[in-house]
Scaffold this motif. Structure first.
Motif, PDB file in Angstrom:
ATOM      1  N   ALA A 152       0.816  -1.211   0.000  1.00 50.28           N
ATOM      2  CA  ALA A 152       0.000   0.000   0.000  1.00 50.28           C
ATOM      3  C   ALA A 152       0.850   1.262   0.000  1.00 50.28           C
ATOM      4  CB  ALA A 152      -0.950  -0.009   1.202  1.00 50.28           C
ATOM      5  N   LYS A 153       2.133   1.121   0.366  1.00 47.01           N
ATOM      6  CA  LYS A 153       3.027   2.287   0.396  1.00 47.01           C
ATOM      7  C   LYS A 153       3.909   2.395  -0.839  1.00 47.01           C
ATOM      8  CE  LYS A 153       4.062   1.208   5.161  1.00 47.01           C
ATOM      9  NZ  LYS A 153       5.173   1.030   6.073  1.00 47.01           N
ATOM     10  N   ALA A 154       3.796   1.422  -1.762  1.00 49.88           N
ATOM     11  CA  ALA A 154       4.783   1.315  -2.846  1.00 49.88           C
ATOM     12  C   ALA A 154       4.591   2.337  -3.954  1.00 49.88           C
ATOM     13  CB  ALA A 154       4.720  -0.091  -3.455  1.00 49.88           C
ATOM     14  N   ASP A 155       5.701   2.807  -4.500  1.00 52.90           N
ATOM     15  CA  ASP A 155       5.687   3.519  -5.783  1.00 52.90           C
ATOM     16  C   ASP A 155       6.175   2.598  -6.897  1.00 52.90           C
ATOM     17  OD1 ASP A 155       4.998   6.254  -4.770  1.00 52.90           O
ATOM     18  OD2 ASP A 155       6.774   5.779  -3.554  1.00 52.90           O
ATOM     19  N   ALA A 208       5.565 -16.215  -8.487  1.00 49.03           N
ATOM     20  CA  ALA A 208       5.648 -14.862  -9.046  1.00 49.03           C
ATOM     21  C   ALA A 208       4.293 -14.326  -9.507  1.00 49.03           C
ATOM     22  CB  ALA A 208       6.661 -14.834 -10.192  1.00 49.03           C
ATOM     23  N   VAL A 209       3.463 -15.199 -10.111  1.00 52.55           N
ATOM     24  CA  VAL A 209       2.167 -14.709 -10.618  1.00 52.55           C
ATOM     25  C   VAL A 209       1.360 -14.115  -9.478  1.00 52.55           C
ATOM     26  CG1 VAL A 209      -0.054 -15.364 -11.619  1.00 52.55           C
ATOM     27  CG2 VAL A 209       2.041 -16.348 -12.527  1.00 52.55           C
ATOM     28  N   GLU A 210       1.229 -14.871  -8.401  1.00 47.58           N
ATOM     29  CA  GLU A 210       0.454 -14.391  -7.252  1.00 47.58           C
ATOM     30  C   GLU A 210       1.007 -13.071  -6.725  1.00 47.58           C
ATOM     31  OE1 GLU A 210      -2.405 -15.256  -6.069  1.00 47.58           O
ATOM     32  OE2 GLU A 210      -2.384 -16.714  -7.721  1.00 47.58           O
ATOM     33  N   ALA A 211       2.319 -12.977  -6.690  1.00 50.08           N
ATOM     34  CA  ALA A 211       2.932 -11.774  -6.128  1.00 50.08           C
ATOM     35  C   ALA A 211       2.720 -10.560  -7.035  1.00 50.08           C
ATOM     36  CB  ALA A 211       4.431 -12.010  -5.888  1.00 50.08           C
ATOM     37  N   VAL A 212       2.790 -10.768  -8.352  1.00 49.12           N
ATOM     38  CA  VAL A 212       2.536  -9.652  -9.270  1.00 49.12           C
ATOM     39  C   VAL A 212       1.069  -9.219  -9.152  1.00 49.12           C
ATOM     40  CG1 VAL A 212       2.365  -8.964 -11.700  1.00 49.12           C
ATOM     41  CG2 VAL A 212       4.397 -10.204 -10.895  1.00 49.12           C
ATOM     42  N   LEU A 213       0.181 -10.213  -9.101  1.00 52.94           N
ATOM     43  CA  LEU A 213      -1.256  -9.885  -8.978  1.00 52.94           C
ATOM     44  C   LEU A 213      -1.525  -9.131  -7.675  1.00 52.94           C
ATOM     45  CD1 LEU A 213      -2.912 -13.161 -10.359  1.00 52.94           C
ATOM     46  CD2 LEU A 213      -2.719 -10.923 -11.506  1.00 52.94           C
ATOM     47  N   ALA A 214      -0.868  -9.539  -6.596  1.00 47.31           N
ATOM     48  CA  ALA A 214      -1.027  -8.829  -5.320  1.00 47.31           C
ATOM     49  C   ALA A 214      -0.524  -7.394  -5.446  1.00 47.31           C
ATOM     50  CB  ALA A 214      -0.277  -9.569  -4.206  1.00 47.31           C
ATOM     51  N   GLY A 215       0.583  -7.222  -6.165  1.00 44.85           N
ATOM     52  CA  GLY A 215       1.117  -5.874  -6.372  1.00 44.85           C
ATOM     53  C   GLY A 215       0.118  -4.996  -7.121  1.00 44.85           C
ATOM     54  N   LEU A 216      -0.453  -5.551  -8.202  1.00 46.11           N
ATOM     55  CA  LEU A 216      -1.416  -4.781  -9.001  1.00 46.11           C
ATOM     56  C   LEU A 216      -2.674  -4.477  -8.191  1.00 46.11           C
ATOM     57  CD1 LEU A 216      -1.000  -6.617 -12.433  1.00 46.11           C
ATOM     58  CD2 LEU A 216      -0.353  -4.242 -11.930  1.00 46.11           C
ATOM     59  N   ARG A 217      -2.993  -5.360  -7.268  1.00 38.27           N
ATOM     60  CA  ARG A 217      -4.216  -5.181  -6.474  1.00 38.27           C
ATOM     61  C   ARG A 217      -3.999  -4.245  -5.280  1.00 38.27           C
ATOM     62  NH1 ARG A 217      -4.876 -10.439  -4.458  1.00 38.27           N
ATOM     63  NH2 ARG A 217      -3.685  -9.721  -2.655  1.00 38.27           N
ATOM     64  N   ASP A 218      -2.873  -4.431  -4.559  1.00 38.34           N
ATOM     65  CA  ASP A 218      -2.721  -3.765  -3.265  1.00 38.34           C
ATOM     66  C   ASP A 218      -1.879  -2.487  -3.301  1.00 38.34           C
ATOM     67  OD1 ASP A 218      -4.277  -5.729  -2.111  1.00 38.34           O
ATOM     68  OD2 ASP A 218      -2.552  -7.006  -1.617  1.00 38.34           O
ATOM     69  N   ALA A 219      -1.090  -2.307  -4.364  1.00 38.35           N
ATOM     70  CA  ALA A 219      -0.299  -1.075  -4.427  1.00 38.35           C
ATOM     71  C   ALA A 219      -1.184   0.057  -4.943  1.00 38.35           C
ATOM     72  CB  ALA A 219       0.912  -1.278  -5.335  1.00 38.35           C
ATOM     73  N   PRO A 220      -0.817   1.311  -4.655  1.00 40.58           N
ATOM     74  CA  PRO A 220      -1.634   2.445  -5.128  1.00 40.58           C
ATOM     75  C   PRO A 220      -1.728   2.464  -6.657  1.00 40.58           C
ATOM     76  CG  PRO A 220       0.055   3.177  -3.558  1.00 40.58           C
ATOM     77  CD  PRO A 220       0.326   1.750  -3.836  1.00 40.58           C
ATOM     78  N   GLU A 221      -2.739   3.151  -7.160  1.00 39.16           N
ATOM     79  CA  GLU A 221      -2.986   3.239  -8.606  1.00 39.16           C
ATOM     80  C   GLU A 221      -1.779   3.722  -9.408  1.00 39.16           C
ATOM     81  OE1 GLU A 221      -5.289   2.704 -11.084  1.00 39.16           O
ATOM     82  OE2 GLU A 221      -6.137   1.342  -9.579  1.00 39.16           O
ATOM     83  N   PRO A 245      -6.745  -7.364 -17.566  1.00 38.82           N
ATOM     84  CA  PRO A 245      -6.618  -6.972 -18.984  1.00 38.82           C
ATOM     85  C   PRO A 245      -5.917  -5.626 -19.136  1.00 38.82           C
ATOM     86  CG  PRO A 245      -8.824  -7.793 -18.505  1.00 38.82           C
ATOM     87  CD  PRO A 245      -8.126  -7.675 -17.193  1.00 38.82           C
ATOM     88  N   ARG A 246      -5.985  -4.776 -18.097  1.00 39.39           N
ATOM     89  CA  ARG A 246      -5.335  -3.471 -18.199  1.00 39.39           C
ATOM     90  C   ARG A 246      -3.998  -3.451 -17.444  1.00 39.39           C
ATOM     91  NH1 ARG A 246      -8.210   1.719 -19.326  1.00 39.39           N
ATOM     92  NH2 ARG A 246      -5.962   1.986 -19.298  1.00 39.39           N
ATOM     93  N   GLY A 247      -3.448  -4.647 -17.191  1.00 35.78           N
ATOM     94  CA  GLY A 247      -2.177  -4.745 -16.452  1.00 35.78           C
ATOM     95  C   GLY A 247      -1.055  -3.970 -17.115  1.00 35.78           C
ATOM     96  N   GLY A 248      -1.151  -3.831 -18.444  1.00 37.76           N
ATOM     97  CA  GLY A 248      -0.089  -3.153 -19.190  1.00 37.76           C
ATOM     98  C   GLY A 248       0.058  -1.681 -18.847  1.00 37.76           C
ATOM     99  N   ASP A 249      -0.922  -1.110 -18.201  1.00 34.58           N
ATOM    100  CA  ASP A 249      -0.794   0.292 -17.779  1.00 34.58           C
ATOM    101  C   ASP A 249       0.280   0.447 -16.711  1.00 34.58           C
ATOM    102  OD1 ASP A 249      -2.870   0.752 -19.454  1.00 34.58           O
ATOM    103  OD2 ASP A 249      -4.383   1.079 -17.879  1.00 34.58           O
ATOM    104  N   ARG A 250       0.484  -0.637 -15.927  1.00 32.09           N
ATOM    105  CA  ARG A 250       1.352  -0.486 -14.764  1.00 32.09           C
ATOM    106  C   ARG A 250       2.446  -1.537 -14.665  1.00 32.09           C
ATOM    107  NH1 ARG A 250      -2.773  -1.147 -10.239  1.00 32.09           N
ATOM    108  NH2 ARG A 250      -0.957  -0.740  -8.922  1.00 32.09           N
ATOM    109  N   TYR A 251       2.322  -2.617 -15.439  1.00 31.51           N
ATOM    110  CA  TYR A 251       3.239  -3.753 -15.281  1.00 31.51           C
ATOM    111  C   TYR A 251       4.092  -3.976 -16.517  1.00 31.51           C
ATOM    112  CZ  TYR A 251       4.777  -8.615 -15.397  1.00 31.51           C
ATOM    113  OH  TYR A 251       5.538  -9.744 -15.530  1.00 31.51           O
ATOM    114  N   LEU A 252       5.385  -4.291 -16.290  1.00 26.80           N
ATOM    115  CA  LEU A 252       6.253  -4.774 -17.373  1.00 26.80           C
ATOM    116  C   LEU A 252       7.094  -5.911 -16.807  1.00 26.80           C
ATOM    117  CD1 LEU A 252       7.557  -4.506 -20.250  1.00 26.80           C
ATOM    118  CD2 LEU A 252       9.225  -2.952 -19.182  1.00 26.80           C
ATOM    119  N   GLY A 253       7.054  -7.066 -17.473  1.00 30.39           N
ATOM    120  CA  GLY A 253       7.853  -8.216 -17.042  1.00 30.39           C
ATOM    121  C   GLY A 253       9.330  -7.995 -17.345  1.00 30.39           C
ATOM    122  N   ALA A 254      10.174  -8.569 -16.519  1.00 32.97           N
ATOM    123  CA  ALA A 254      11.615  -8.447 -16.717  1.00 32.97           C
ATOM    124  C   ALA A 254      12.304  -9.720 -16.247  1.00 32.97           C
ATOM    125  CB  ALA A 254      12.154  -7.235 -15.955  1.00 32.97           C
TER     126      ALA A 254
END
Lengths: 284, 284
Positions: free
Chosen positions: B65-68, B79-92, B115-124
């Motif tokens: 909740a505090k992440a930038d 990793a999937v669960e953790a990325v999904l948690a990031g997209l869900r619980d981190a600020p917009e 489906p809109r994960g690409g707004d905020r996520y990039l795999g590396a």
């Protein structure tokens, strides 16, 4: 244990292994003088400049005539000739050993020429090395903690066997006695197969894919940097055992491939655990 | 180039890779605070003791909740669960990236949920590592000179792609952009296949033969010491490409075997030269 001592040790072929033998003999006081035989005047100069040997020469016959112990460190392809020269040109009392990576073919050829070779000769293979070659990488401690395999045959005289085994032990290595055939079969699995696999993996990597190679690729392919001519001779000299080791690995890989294609998580983990357990047993 | 800066970077899974991300972010001043998320109170204590992160917690939701920027360094299987948690619980406004070793399956699962994960996520995938694991081996310079593959898809927002690529570049790595599928195919050849081969070689070595293992065996099998559970998940996640890479290597090995059995010196040397040339191109 009393250290074996020699007046003059002659090293034939002073690269990484021969240079390390020379340095170790000198550091451990196993000889009064270490003489290196090289093929070119340039490499004689280089050896003296590096301070690897006390004396260096291209005149093999003259140097061998002074030897009390001859250590042949020539590559496999040149080792038979060098051992035979040692048995021919060194004094009657001198002992001869070698450090070649394959043993059966070499030893058969030596006994074919010298049925009494066992009075003075014992084959050896110090399992120490580096993917780099040349006397500039030689180190007095290269053999410390390494295994040296010695390969006596029924004709080997016990005193010769003891003296030469003692010499390799005095360089710091653990000495293990195997028949030449057993040596070749087991080295096919622990050395020749890994080299083939490393080279095959490296060759199968496109230049473009090299950008994506990290430490795993670098470690797994490292030995492929070794001399192609040297390894050609090793693989030729140990062909049947190496081909057998390749066939065994191919069967293993088929099992891996099936487990992966069947998404058999349990089997994949088991295979990985088997590898990890054996790798962990060696240490890094 | 202006360095990307974040108020709070949250690292999920602080082992060798996550710990090195944390150290590099701090050393390079890329964030005001680095927060590590671990699964056990013991590992939280350990991280603080090691000084790898500024703050550590087991409470993922509160930290996210505090992440930038959220950097998921969990193993492939988590990793999937953790990325999904990031997209869900981190600020917009927060960005999310990961460091998992396989990409197609993971990215498909992420877009299936978001489906809109690409707004905020990039795999590396930073191609850096070590056969050792755990935050005690973390190093601020682990990524220096390494390649990080980023895997944008058509849905990835250009600004997100730029910011996250810039972040991995700011850790010291060269950033290379590939599709997820291309990444997986090429990593099968440069990373997953070498691991399979190393483990198969190690497992095929009897305990008795280990005595005869020298540096060649040690290098070629080194990665087999990696975690079996971690690699099980990697091989499962990249099964078709890995099976294909194994099949290609088996064909190569058949060629080697034939050349060796035919005592075809020229062909053997050619095969060795091909491997050596490619290996030499990488450096040690």
């Amino acid at each position: 244990m009393q250290l074996p001592r020699f007046e003059r040790v002659v090293v034939v072929g002073v690269g990484l292994i021969g240079g390390s033998v020379a340095l170790a003999v000198r550091e451990r006081g196993l000889a009064r003088t270490v003489i290196g035989i090289s093929r070119s005047p340039q490499s004689v100069d280089r050896l003296l400049e590096l301070g690897v040997v006390d004396e260096a020469t291209t005149n093999a016959r003259e140097a061998l005539a002074k030897a009390d112990l001859v250590v042949v460190c020539s590559p496999v392809g040149a080792a038979v000739e060098a051992v035979l020269a040692g048995l021919r040109d060194a004094p009657e009392h001198a002992l001869v050993t070698d450090a070649a990576s394959t043993k059966s073919g070499l030893i058969n050829q030596i006994y074919a020429e010298h049925p009494r070779g066992g009075d003075r000769y014992l084959g050896a293979h110090p399992l120490a090395g580096d993917h780099r070659s040349g006397p500039e990488w030689a180190r007095a401690d290269l053999f410390v903690g390494a295994t040296t395999v010695v390969t006596p045959v029924p004709q080997t005289a016990p005193m010769t066997s003891d003296a030469i085994s003692g010499f390799w032990g005095a360089l710091g290595s653990r000495v293990l006695s195997l028949t030449p055939a057993e040596h070749d079969t087991r080295l096919a699995r622990t050395s020749h197969l890994p080299h083939v696999v490393a080279a095959a993996l490296a060759a199968a990597t496109s230049e473009e894919d090299l950008l994506l190679a990290a430490t795993g690729w670098a470690d797994t392919t490292r030995v492929a940097a070794g001399s192609a001519a040297l390894w050609r001779d090793i693989l030729m000299a140990n062909a049947p055992a190496t081909a057998q080791a390749i066939a065994n690995l191919q069967m293993q890989l088929t099992e891996w491939s099936q487990a992966i294609q069947n998404a058999d998580a349990q089997r994949i983990e088991q295979l990985l655990e088997d590898g990890k357990r054996r790798r962990d047993a060696l240490g890094s």
